[in-house]
Design an enzyme around this catalytic site. Structure first.
Site, PDB file in Angstrom:
ATOM      1  N   HIS A 158       0.800  -1.228   0.000  1.00  0.00           N
ATOM      2  CA  HIS A 158       0.000   0.000   0.000  1.00  0.00           C
ATOM      3  C   HIS A 158       0.832   1.278   0.000  1.00  0.00           C
ATOM      4  CE1 HIS A 158      -3.530  -2.379   0.579  1.00  0.00           C
ATOM      5  NE2 HIS A 158      -3.349  -2.645   1.863  1.00  0.00           N
ATOM      6  N   HIS A 170      -1.323  -0.322   7.420  1.00  0.00           N
ATOM      7  CA  HIS A 170      -0.570  -1.583   7.389  1.00  0.00           C
ATOM      8  C   HIS A 170       0.079  -1.793   6.030  1.00  0.00           C
ATOM      9  CE1 HIS A 170      -4.440  -2.513   5.559  1.00  0.00           C
ATOM     10  NE2 HIS A 170      -3.813  -3.456   4.896  1.00  0.00           N
ATOM     11  N   HIS A 226      -3.391   4.916   1.610  1.00  0.00           N
ATOM     12  CA  HIS A 226      -4.320   3.969   0.974  1.00  0.00           C
ATOM     13  C   HIS A 226      -5.744   4.117   1.511  1.00  0.00           C
ATOM     14  CE1 HIS A 226      -5.937  -0.080  -0.258  1.00  0.00           C
ATOM     15  NE2 HIS A 226      -5.418   0.382  -1.382  1.00  0.00           N
ATOM     16  N   GLU A 279      -9.277  -0.321  -3.447  1.00  0.00           N
ATOM     17  CA  GLU A 279      -9.205  -1.481  -2.574  1.00  0.00           C
ATOM     18  C   GLU A 279      -8.757  -2.660  -3.429  1.00  0.00           C
ATOM     19  OE1 GLU A 279      -9.617  -1.995   0.466  1.00  0.00           O
ATOM     20  OE2 GLU A 279     -11.323  -0.910   1.330  1.00  0.00           O
ATOM     21  N   LYS A 307      -0.108  -6.037  -4.629  1.00  0.00           N
ATOM     22  CA  LYS A 307      -1.489  -5.576  -4.866  1.00  0.00           C
ATOM     23  C   LYS A 307      -1.834  -4.439  -3.914  1.00  0.00           C
ATOM     24  CE  LYS A 307      -3.260  -9.101  -1.775  1.00  0.00           C
ATOM     25  NZ  LYS A 307      -3.691  -8.251  -0.653  1.00  0.00           N
ATOM     26  N   ALA A 360      -5.685 -13.094   4.987  1.00  0.00           N
ATOM     27  CA  ALA A 360      -6.591 -13.556   6.020  1.00  0.00           C
ATOM     28  C   ALA A 360      -7.717 -14.337   5.349  1.00  0.00           C
ATOM     29  CB  ALA A 360      -7.176 -12.372   6.804  1.00  0.00           C
ATOM     30  N   CYS A 388      -8.343 -11.425   2.189  1.00  0.00           N
ATOM     31  CA  CYS A 388      -7.575 -11.603   0.951  1.00  0.00           C
ATOM     32  C   CYS A 388      -7.538 -13.045   0.461  1.00  0.00           C
ATOM     33  CB  CYS A 388      -6.186 -11.015   1.109  1.00  0.00           C
ATOM     34  SG  CYS A 388      -6.270  -9.208   1.156  1.00  0.00           S
TER      35      CYS A 388
END
Ligand code: VGL
Ligand code: ZN
Length: 187
Positions: free
Chosen positions: A59, A76, A63, A107, A100, A135, A139
């Site tokens: 990110h 994060h 973000h 997002e 990504k 997770a 994701c």
């Protein structure tokens, strides 16, 4: 369950980054405990000369998913920070890294979103993808469902995933949509 053939397969390891591990900025309980399982999967795929992909949340500082932007999460996995690095015990070596979520305004919970993952899998003649990582309810789920949309045969390695809070529900949804569950020992 008997062992299945993984000859036309690839392993996708989702977001095993410091910020998602215990002590990280968006820690997932026991996320580091799945590392030995993932490393065993890596060895099995590597021994057969199969491709291994590692996705990472990458990110920018601003973000859209961050709380200060009205998003859900503590800041994060900011690119080029310690928190965005893969856990040091993960035996990634020659994995193909897929970044990504690197656009401020977008997002991206899936490793297929805005990346070359589908193209690389297709040009490598991959038919089955095996998914591990974190997770489960974000994701991992989004990556697995996107893999289905891209017409891959999708297997979730159930002892190689960890969720934030709705793991059971996420697994049920994935299963219901056609994703198969497998234990790493059956690979
Ligand atoms: C993820 C929350 C925010 C994930 C990524 O990797 O599942 N979760 N960004
Ligand atoms: Zn994120």
């Amino acid at each position: 369950m008997s062992n299945i053939s993984i000859e036309d397969s690839a392993l996708i390891i989702v977001d095993m980054q410091n910020d998602f591990m215990p002590g990280g900025r968006l820690e997932i309980k026991d996320a580091d405990k799945i590392i030995p399982t993932i490393n065993r999967c890596i060895n099995k795929f590597k021994a057969k000369g199969l491709k291994i992909f590692a996705t990472r949340d990458w990110h920018p500082e601003d973000h859209i998913s961050f709380k200060e932007r009205g998003g859900l999460w503590n800041r994060h996995c900011v690119k080029n920070t310690k928190g965005a690095e893969f856990h040091k015990d993960l035996a990634l070596n020659d994995a193909i890294i897929i970044s990504k979520g690197s656009e401020s305004e977008k997002e991206a919970y899936s490793g297929f979103e805005g990346t070359e993952l589908a193209d690389i899998l297709r040009s490598s003649n991959v038919k089955k993808v095996f998914i591990t990582g974190v997770a489960t309810d974000y994701c991992v789920k989004n990556t697995a469902l996107d893999a289905l949309n891209h017409k891959f045969d999708v297997y979730l390695i159930i002892d190689g995933i960890k969720g934030i809070k709705n793991e059971e529900e996420a697994i049920r949804e994935m299963k219901q949509k056609g994703i198969k569950l497998i234990e790493s020992r059956n690979l």
